[in-house]
Design a protein around this motif. Structure first.
Motif, PDB file in Angstrom:
ATOM      1  N   HIS A 142      -8.351   0.472   1.935  1.00  0.00           N
ATOM      2  CA  HIS A 142      -9.587   0.017   2.579  1.00  0.00           C
ATOM      3  C   HIS A 142     -10.353  -0.883   1.621  1.00  0.00           C
ATOM      4  O   HIS A 142     -10.545  -0.545   0.444  1.00  0.00           O
ATOM      5  N   GLY A 143     -10.798  -2.028   2.140  1.00  0.00           N
ATOM      6  CA  GLY A 143     -11.476  -2.998   1.296  1.00  0.00           C
ATOM      7  C   GLY A 143     -12.720  -2.476   0.617  1.00  0.00           C
ATOM      8  O   GLY A 143     -13.096  -2.963  -0.462  1.00  0.00           O
TER       9      GLY A 143
ATOM     10  N   ARG B 173      -3.888  -4.804   0.570  1.00  0.00           N
ATOM     11  CA  ARG B 173      -4.492  -3.480   0.724  1.00  0.00           C
ATOM     12  C   ARG B 173      -5.660  -3.465   1.726  1.00  0.00           C
ATOM     13  O   ARG B 173      -6.275  -2.422   1.906  1.00  0.00           O
ATOM     14  N   PHE B 174      -5.949  -4.583   2.360  1.00  0.00           N
ATOM     15  CA  PHE B 174      -7.117  -4.651   3.246  1.00  0.00           C
ATOM     16  C   PHE B 174      -6.766  -4.213   4.661  1.00  0.00           C
ATOM     17  O   PHE B 174      -5.703  -4.545   5.190  1.00  0.00           O
TER      18      PHE B 174
ATOM     19  N   PRO C 267       0.825  -1.220   0.000  1.00  0.00           N
ATOM     20  CA  PRO C 267       0.000   0.000   0.000  1.00  0.00           C
ATOM     21  C   PRO C 267       0.855   1.264   0.000  1.00  0.00           C
ATOM     22  O   PRO C 267       2.028   1.235   0.389  1.00  0.00           O
ATOM     23  N   PRO C 268       0.277   2.374  -0.434  1.00  0.00           N
ATOM     24  CA  PRO C 268       1.017   3.643  -0.522  1.00  0.00           C
ATOM     25  C   PRO C 268       1.178   4.302   0.848  1.00  0.00           C
ATOM     26  O   PRO C 268       0.502   5.279   1.172  1.00  0.00           O
ATOM     27  N   LEU C 269       2.089   3.770   1.648  1.00  0.00           N
ATOM     28  CA  LEU C 269       2.334   4.273   3.000  1.00  0.00           C
ATOM     29  C   LEU C 269       3.804   4.652   3.132  1.00  0.00           C
ATOM     30  O   LEU C 269       4.678   3.926   2.641  1.00  0.00           O
ATOM     31  N   ASP C 270       4.069   5.768   3.812  1.00  0.00           N
ATOM     32  CA  ASP C 270       5.455   6.198   3.976  1.00  0.00           C
ATOM     33  C   ASP C 270       5.881   6.316   5.434  1.00  0.00           C
ATOM     34  O   ASP C 270       7.018   6.704   5.724  1.00  0.00           O
TER      35      ASP C 270
ATOM     36  N   ASN D  95       2.440  -5.254   3.701  1.00  0.00           N
ATOM     37  CA  ASN D  95       1.164  -4.526   3.703  1.00  0.00           C
ATOM     38  C   ASN D  95       1.114  -3.401   4.727  1.00  0.00           C
ATOM     39  O   ASN D  95       0.033  -2.921   5.067  1.00  0.00           O
ATOM     40  N   PHE D  96       2.258  -2.975   5.263  1.00  0.00           N
ATOM     41  CA  PHE D  96       2.267  -1.871   6.215  1.00  0.00           C
ATOM     42  C   PHE D  96       3.596  -1.145   6.153  1.00  0.00           C
ATOM     43  O   PHE D  96       4.513  -1.553   5.411  1.00  0.00           O
ATOM     44  N   ALA D  97       3.699  -0.065   6.892  1.00  0.00           N
ATOM     45  CA  ALA D  97       4.952   0.684   6.995  1.00  0.00           C
ATOM     46  C   ALA D  97       5.171   1.062   8.445  1.00  0.00           C
ATOM     47  O   ALA D  97       4.230   1.439   9.147  1.00  0.00           O
ATOM     48  N   LEU D  98       6.415   0.958   8.892  1.00  0.00           N
ATOM     49  CA  LEU D  98       6.769   1.405  10.231  1.00  0.00           C
ATOM     50  C   LEU D  98       6.921   2.921  10.239  1.00  0.00           C
ATOM     51  O   LEU D  98       7.163   3.527   9.186  1.00  0.00           O
TER      52      LEU D  98
END
Length: 634
Positions: free
Chosen positions: A327-328, A406-407, A293-296, A433-436
């Protein structure tokens, strides 16, 4: 002269009485709870948060640790500000029908509907807290209907397949199958106030997902007409009664086609309900959800040093275009039956851009322990485990091998799983599926100089998470589903645990509440519990105007990047020498429970539905612009 001679003893006795009286008054003042303590629902641990914003809260130690928390934490500021907000809200409470009617006119710009006095008496007789702001959702939902003809509304409603109807105080339903549990519960909810209601037809959304998104430009046109229609009609000119709908029953309207379509994806369908200048309308439309997912790991948009300060903004897909890939609901919902046609449709939740009319959800009306938690709401705070519990299915939509990353529920479980976080910390595996948090944005003790005593900071975050986190899925719900509850493409990342009844979850202090296919039906039960709800959602519900973030629950961003900062604030990190705010957590949990028991009762749902259907019935009347309650001088 005798009078002058006797004067000094009288004065001395008088002064002695005054001093004694002042002393007694002082004692009473000292030992009597302040008005603040009453308003804050008798939560002594949080009374200092009733101080004006900007006044530092005194230090608060972690549960029994003796460690001190970090000073001047951003959450301290948010809680102090939130307590000022609830003070301002409660100052608007009305205690008689004339004050309530004036508050209505001031806020709505028109006369209250007919039978307003009966509604107020019902609310007062059921010990409801009556604040006009509490009903804002009703007017957000119904205001656009002032822009369409009343006849159109009532004829569309009368013909809809799934319908609850009131006639002469009796409630019936119509649907396509013999038994729909939610329809039965909503029918019962309406029946509980039906003796005071005018005739109405209520089309019901029987799906989990929202179904109506009318283009923003069209709704804006209706809203302009609504604003132009606001007028305080003189008392003597008011029509004070509702017309019935039996004539409509005798002469049914022409067939109404809602023009539902099942074609997706949902994001392009949903964003037409956003303002033209919104981020969602301008965003590139994603079609490939197979990647991370688009997370920074940076602070969420609009946050206060990383934490939610504007709950409305945090929940808004219109303002957070990245939600289409987080989000699903937008990645791939279980089902789509969407229309751009504007008509009245009632449901239990919706996205901010949807156009349904909200009812209290049916599962909030049931006694089923799966949703209500049963009669027990948890043990005392100090007997709970100092950690977080989450159990649920990997719902949220149709997760597939090509999109599961992406869920939202998959992401949350991965982010609070010590193994997945350790692999990310050590570089063994890039998070799927995540970012710290990036560059120590949250100043976490596990990632900063507080861990200097350790030979390496790698794994320090995971080690800390392991001390407080217990999150797992109970069913992976993959598509297609050849081996439930397991799933070939996610079994290597997620362990499946047994389902845990809510009463067992109450043994933990912190209860995250994460959207599923739509809103989470456990939220009310969490608020009623002796644990602290940590809420992330993009959905609206009937009660949103009466719950204040940081006072009644802890808000969490939909990216969940703030979860580590939230948990360090509350539970601390003993290994790193940082204390938590256990007393603050207890205060919000107990205050939220006490508040829920005042404003989220079944009686409060009745009060809400009663008020909603008076307004809705007026919208369906051809003479609606001159209808209202005639106020007798009092």
């Amino acid at each position: 002269m005798a009078l002058l001679v006797s004067s000094p003893p009288l004065n001395r006795r008088f002064m002695s009485l005054i001093i004694a009286a002042l002393f007694l008054i002082g004692l009473l003042w000292f030992f009597t709870p302040s008005f603040d303590s009453v308003r804050h629902l008798d939560v002594p641990a949080l009374l200092h948060y009733s101080d004006p914003p900007g006044v530092s809260a005194p230090p608060s130690s972690s549960a029994g640790s003796g460690l001190q928390p970090k000073p001047n934490h951003p959450i301290d500021h948010l809680i102090r500000r939130a307590y000022a907000d609830i003070d301002a809200l409660l100052a608007k409470e009305t205690h008689d029908v004339h004050a309530a009617a004036q508050a209505y006119r001031d806020r709505r710009g028109r006369q209250p509907p007919p039978h307003f006095d009966a509604w107020f008496a019902f609310a007062q007789n059921h010990s409801a807290v009556i604040v006009e702001d509490f009903f804002d959702q009703i007017y957000s939902d119904t205001a656009p209907f002032w822009g369409v003809p009343a006849r159109q509304i009532r004829e569309q409603a009368n013909d809809f397949l799934h319908r609850i109807s009131v006639r002469d105080g009796n409630v019936t339903q119509r649907t396509d199958i013999d038994e729909r549990a939610w329809m039965n519960l909503w029918q019962d909810m309406v029946q509980s106030v039906a003796q005071w209601l005018p005739d109405v037809d209520m089309p019901i959304n029987v799906m989990d997902e929202s179904r109506i998104v009318v283009p923003w430009e069209e709704i804006d046109g209706y809203m302009q007409r609504e604003r132009a229609s606001r007028i305080i009609v003189p008392q003597e000119e008011l029509k004070t009664y509702y017309d019935g709908l039996k004539g409509l029953d005798r002469n049914p309207p022409e067939k109404f086609d809602a023009e539902f379509s099942g074609m997706g994806p949902y994001w392009p369908l949903a964003v037409v309900g956003c303002p033209p200048e919104s981020a969602a309308r301008k965003a590139y439309i994603e079609t490939d959800f197979s990647t991370a997912p688009p997370l920074d790991g940076q602070y969420p948009k609009g946050s206060y040093e990383g934490y939610v300060q504007n709950w409305t903004l945090a929940k808004s897909p219109c303002d957070n275009a990245a939600l289409q890939g987080l989000h699903g609901t937008f990645v791939e919902p279980i089902s789509i039956a969407n229309t751009k046609k504007f008509f009245p449709l009632f449901g239990g939740s919706k996205l901010p851009m949807n156009n349904e009319i909200l009812l209290p959800p049916a599962m909030y009306w049931t006694d089923d322990p799966f949703y209500s938690g049963g009669k027990e709401h948890g043990q005392p705070w100090d007997e709970k485990r100092n950690g977080l519990i989450w159990r649920g299915a990997a719902s949220g939509g149709r997760n597939k091998e090509s999109n599961w990353k992406r869920f939202q529920r998959h992401r949350f479980v991965a982010m609070v799983n010590a193994t997945s976080v350790e692999m990310a910390e050590t570089g063994e595996q890039t998070p799927l599926n995540f970012a710290l948090p990036a560059n120590d944005t949250y100043d976490l003790a596990a990632l900063t100089g507080s861990t200097a005593h350790s030979s390496s900071k790698f794994g320090a975050l995971a080690k800390w998470i392991k001390t407080w986190s217990n999150a797992a899925v109970v069913h992976l719900l993959c598509f297609p589903d050849p081996n439930p509850p397991h799933c070939a493409y996610t079994d290597s990342y997620f362990s499946v645990s047994r389902a845990m009844p809510m009463k067992e979850q109450y043994a933990y202090k912190y209860l995250p509440d994460i959207d599923g296919n739509s809103f989470s039906g456990r939220y009310r039960a969490f608020l009623y519990s002796t644990s602290l709800p940590v809420k992330a959602t993009i959905y609206e519900e009937w009660h949103d105007s009466r719950l204040v973030p940081w006072v009644h629950f802890v808000p969490m961003d939909h990216t969940f990047v703030d979860i580590y900062g939230l948990m360090e604030y509350f539970v601390g990190n003993g290994d790193a020498g940082v204390g938590g705010h256990d007393d603050v957590a207890k205060g919000i949990a107990m205050g939220g429970k006490a508040w829920a028991e005042k404003v989220l009762r079944r009686e409060d749902m009745q009060v809400y539905v009663f008020r909603l259907l008076l307004e809705y019935a007026r919208l369906c009347d051809d003479e609606r612009e001159v209808m209202g309650w005639r106020e007798e001088p009092g």
